[in-house]
Design a protein around this motif. Structure first.
Motif, PDB file in Angstrom:
ATOM      1  N   LEU A  42      -5.394 -23.026  13.531  1.00 15.44           N
ATOM      2  CA  LEU A  42      -6.299 -22.425  14.512  1.00 15.44           C
ATOM      3  C   LEU A  42      -5.802 -22.661  15.932  1.00 15.44           C
ATOM      4  O   LEU A  42      -5.799 -21.749  16.769  1.00 15.44           O
ATOM      5  N   ALA A  43      -5.385 -23.887  16.204  1.00 16.43           N
ATOM      6  CA  ALA A  43      -4.888 -24.208  17.547  1.00 16.43           C
ATOM      7  C   ALA A  43      -3.638 -23.400  17.877  1.00 16.43           C
ATOM      8  O   ALA A  43      -3.467 -22.911  19.006  1.00 16.43           O
ATOM      9  N   ALA A  44      -2.754 -23.246  16.880  1.00  9.70           N
ATOM     10  CA  ALA A  44      -1.537 -22.467  17.110  1.00  9.70           C
ATOM     11  C   ALA A  44      -1.868 -21.005  17.372  1.00  9.70           C
ATOM     12  O   ALA A  44      -1.246 -20.350  18.232  1.00  9.70           O
ATOM     13  N   TYR A  45      -2.853 -20.471  16.655  1.00  7.58           N
ATOM     14  CA  TYR A  45      -3.256 -19.086  16.883  1.00  7.58           C
ATOM     15  C   TYR A  45      -3.831 -18.907  18.285  1.00  7.58           C
ATOM     16  O   TYR A  45      -3.519 -17.947  18.995  1.00  7.58           O
ATOM     17  N   GLN A  46      -4.659 -19.841  18.710  1.00  5.78           N
ATOM     18  CA  GLN A  46      -5.244 -19.749  20.049  1.00  5.78           C
ATOM     19  C   GLN A  46      -4.181 -19.783  21.142  1.00  5.78           C
ATOM     20  O   GLN A  46      -4.330 -19.134  22.179  1.00  5.78           O
ATOM     21  N   ALA A  47      -3.101 -20.541  20.905  1.00  9.48           N
ATOM     22  CA  ALA A  47      -2.063 -20.704  21.926  1.00  9.48           C
ATOM     23  C   ALA A  47      -0.997 -19.626  21.873  1.00  9.48           C
ATOM     24  O   ALA A  47      -0.140 -19.566  22.767  1.00  9.48           O
ATOM     25  N   ALA A  48      -1.015 -18.757  20.863  1.00  7.36           N
ATOM     26  CA  ALA A  48       0.065 -17.792  20.671  1.00  7.36           C
ATOM     27  C   ALA A  48       0.099 -16.755  21.798  1.00  7.36           C
ATOM     28  O   ALA A  48      -0.938 -16.370  22.354  1.00  7.36           O
ATOM     29  N   ARG A  49       1.307 -16.296  22.117  1.00  2.00           N
ATOM     30  CA  ARG A  49       1.483 -15.233  23.113  1.00  2.00           C
ATOM     31  C   ARG A  49       1.151 -13.896  22.499  1.00  2.00           C
ATOM     32  O   ARG A  49       1.397 -13.643  21.321  1.00  2.00           O
ATOM     33  N   ARG A  50       0.566 -13.003  23.303  1.00  3.54           N
ATOM     34  CA  ARG A  50       0.205 -11.666  22.851  1.00  3.54           C
ATOM     35  C   ARG A  50       1.048 -10.607  23.555  1.00  3.54           C
ATOM     36  O   ARG A  50       1.394 -10.773  24.727  1.00  3.54           O
ATOM     37  N   TYR A 228      -4.936 -19.970   7.564  1.00  4.95           N
ATOM     38  CA  TYR A 228      -4.669 -20.758   8.769  1.00  4.95           C
ATOM     39  C   TYR A 228      -3.817 -21.977   8.459  1.00  4.95           C
ATOM     40  O   TYR A 228      -3.020 -22.409   9.298  1.00  4.95           O
ATOM     41  N   GLU A 229      -3.943 -22.508   7.260  1.00  3.09           N
ATOM     42  CA  GLU A 229      -3.030 -23.572   6.853  1.00  3.09           C
ATOM     43  C   GLU A 229      -1.591 -23.057   6.877  1.00  3.09           C
ATOM     44  O   GLU A 229      -0.688 -23.720   7.392  1.00  3.09           O
ATOM     45  N   ARG A 230      -1.381 -21.862   6.312  1.00  6.18           N
ATOM     46  CA  ARG A 230      -0.030 -21.283   6.271  1.00  6.18           C
ATOM     47  C   ARG A 230       0.480 -20.965   7.667  1.00  6.18           C
ATOM     48  O   ARG A 230       1.644 -21.212   7.984  1.00  6.18           O
ATOM     49  N   PHE A 231      -0.391 -20.414   8.505  1.00  8.49           N
ATOM     50  CA  PHE A 231       0.062 -20.032   9.841  1.00  8.49           C
ATOM     51  C   PHE A 231       0.534 -21.243  10.641  1.00  8.49           C
ATOM     52  O   PHE A 231       1.503 -21.154  11.395  1.00  8.49           O
ATOM     53  N   GLY A 232      -0.123 -22.371  10.475  1.00  7.20           N
ATOM     54  CA  GLY A 232       0.280 -23.566  11.210  1.00  7.20           C
ATOM     55  C   GLY A 232       1.678 -24.031  10.889  1.00  7.20           C
ATOM     56  O   GLY A 232       2.284 -24.778  11.675  1.00  7.20           O
ATOM     57  N   ARG A 233       2.241 -23.586   9.757  1.00  9.19           N
ATOM     58  CA  ARG A 233       3.591 -23.980   9.368  1.00  9.19           C
ATOM     59  C   ARG A 233       4.654 -22.978   9.805  1.00  9.19           C
ATOM     60  O   ARG A 233       5.846 -23.213   9.606  1.00  9.19           O
ATOM     61  N   LEU A 234       4.245 -21.850  10.374  1.00  5.87           N
ATOM     62  CA  LEU A 234       5.209 -20.825  10.764  1.00  5.87           C
ATOM     63  C   LEU A 234       5.858 -21.129  12.106  1.00  5.87           C
ATOM     64  O   LEU A 234       5.251 -21.757  12.980  1.00  5.87           O
ATOM     65  N   ASP A 235       7.087 -20.645  12.281  1.00  6.94           N
ATOM     66  CA  ASP A 235       7.735 -20.651  13.587  1.00  6.94           C
ATOM     67  C   ASP A 235       6.982 -19.661  14.475  1.00  6.94           C
ATOM     68  O   ASP A 235       6.873 -18.474  14.129  1.00  6.94           O
TER      69      ASP A 235
END
Length: 350
Positions: A42-50, A228-235
């Motif tokens: 979740l934190a990584a998604y919030q910080a991602a560039r758009r 969201y578990e999977r997304f946190g492991r992505l580059d």
């Protein structure tokens, strides 16, 4: 239909909903490691560039707050009807995953229905009135019979519209019609959520996105957490991460429903299954897939966890896929599994 845990548009900094956090606690009660991984995602998604937002395509017709957007192309018109839930841009995603822009290069002129944003003053406008007061007038504005293609709940609306106005053909994509096919457990959970929310929605005159999100989490709560578990492991710079962010931003940005539309979806469609029982009256007639006077096709995914295959209309020309509800529209295999067969079917219409 949405599976997203945020209550604001991404450009304003999405925040987890209390209902999502309660779901997270429930699904990871025996695994602190999974809970930590999902929160990191979740934190990584919030910080991602758009990416920069694209300019909307030109409007060629209006009916109430709904508009028809023209994606160009030299072929005959095909009107695409998205769900009332979430924005229509699932059909026009970035990173070369836009079905509409691709079709415009395949001898098709795609026109997209944009339902706009309702206000509390629209509270009495139910799903049938979305068809009668917006979709049907937009179709008539074209000046010739168009083909119709509906995705998800948009397919439900397109089916009813095809019974009310002449169209060249109807294509349904992951569209529910026999709502009993969702199964008694899912319908009961969705009904319980509506029981707890309808009084507040009645006072507001609208059904906020939070209620819609939470209702569809009930269809597959484990997946909501696992993604969201999977997304946190992505580059964060990977194509997979960029696609995930684009998809979640789409799912995160829906307008509310009018109160009457929400009530009809929960009570008349899910609970009473009026369409599947042949009792849903729209534009003065009962919509019936067996009596449509035009060519029809439906694309049904056998692995769709949001709109199960058992809820499909049962049209004679049924094309079965094995992609997820969203993956069949924008996934890496979508072009070969859905886009090309749809374009070929449309090309065969008179």
């Amino acid at each position: 239909m949405s599976l997203t845990p945020f209550d604001t548009a991404p450009q304003h900094g999405p925040r987890p909903l209390p209902l999502f956090l309660a779901l997270l606690r429930s699904e990871t009660a025996t695994s602190p490691e999974r809970r930590a991984a999902a929160l990191a995602g979740l934190a990584a998604y919030q910080a991602a560039r758009r990416p920069r937002s694209r300019r909307p395509m030109p409007v060629v017709a209006r009916a109430g707050r709904a508009v028809l957007r023209d994606y160009g192309g030299a072929g005959r018109p095909v009107v695409f009807v998205p769900s009332l839930i979430n924005p229509p841009l699932i059909l026009d995603m970035p990173y070369r995953r836009s079905l509409l822009r691709w079709l415009s290069r395949q001898g098709v002129r795609p026109l997209l229905v944009d339902w706009g944003t309702p206000t509390p003053q629209d509270r009495a406008q139910d799903v049938a009135q979305h068809i009668e007061d917006m979709l049907v007038p937009l179709l008539r504005s074209i000046g010739e019979p168009a083909a119709l293609a509906g995705y998800c709940l948009g397919g439900t609306l397109a089916m009813a519209a095809a019974a009310a106005v002449p169209v060249r053909g109807l294509a349904l994509i992951a569209a529910p019609w026999r709502f009993s096919g969702f199964g008694p457990d899912a319908i009961e959970r969705i009904g319980q959520l509506w029981d707890g929310a309808h009084e507040t929605c009645d006072r507001l005159g609208l059904v906020p996105m939070e209620v819609l999100q939470a209702s569809f989490w009930q269809l597959d709560p484990a997946r909501t957490i696992a993604k969201y578990e999977r997304f946190g492991r992505l580059d964060p710079a990977s194509a997979a991460a960029r696609s995930f962010v684009a998809m979640e931003d789409w799912a995160n940005a829906g307008a509310p429903l009018t109160y009457a539309a929400g009530r009809q979806i929960f009570d008349d469609l899910f609970t009473a299954d009026l369409p599947g029982r042949g009792r849903w009256r729209v534009a003065g007639a009962v919509a019936d897939p067996a009596t449509l006077p035009c060519p029809t096709v439906e694309f049904v995914s056998l692995t769709d966890r949001i709109v199960p295959a058992a809820s499909a209309a049962g049209l004679p020309d049924r094309r079965e896929l094995r992609l997820g509800h969203v993956g069949m529209m924008v996934g890496s295999s979508a072009k070969e599994a859905l886009w090309r067969p749809l374009a070929d079917w449309l090309a065969g219409l008179r």
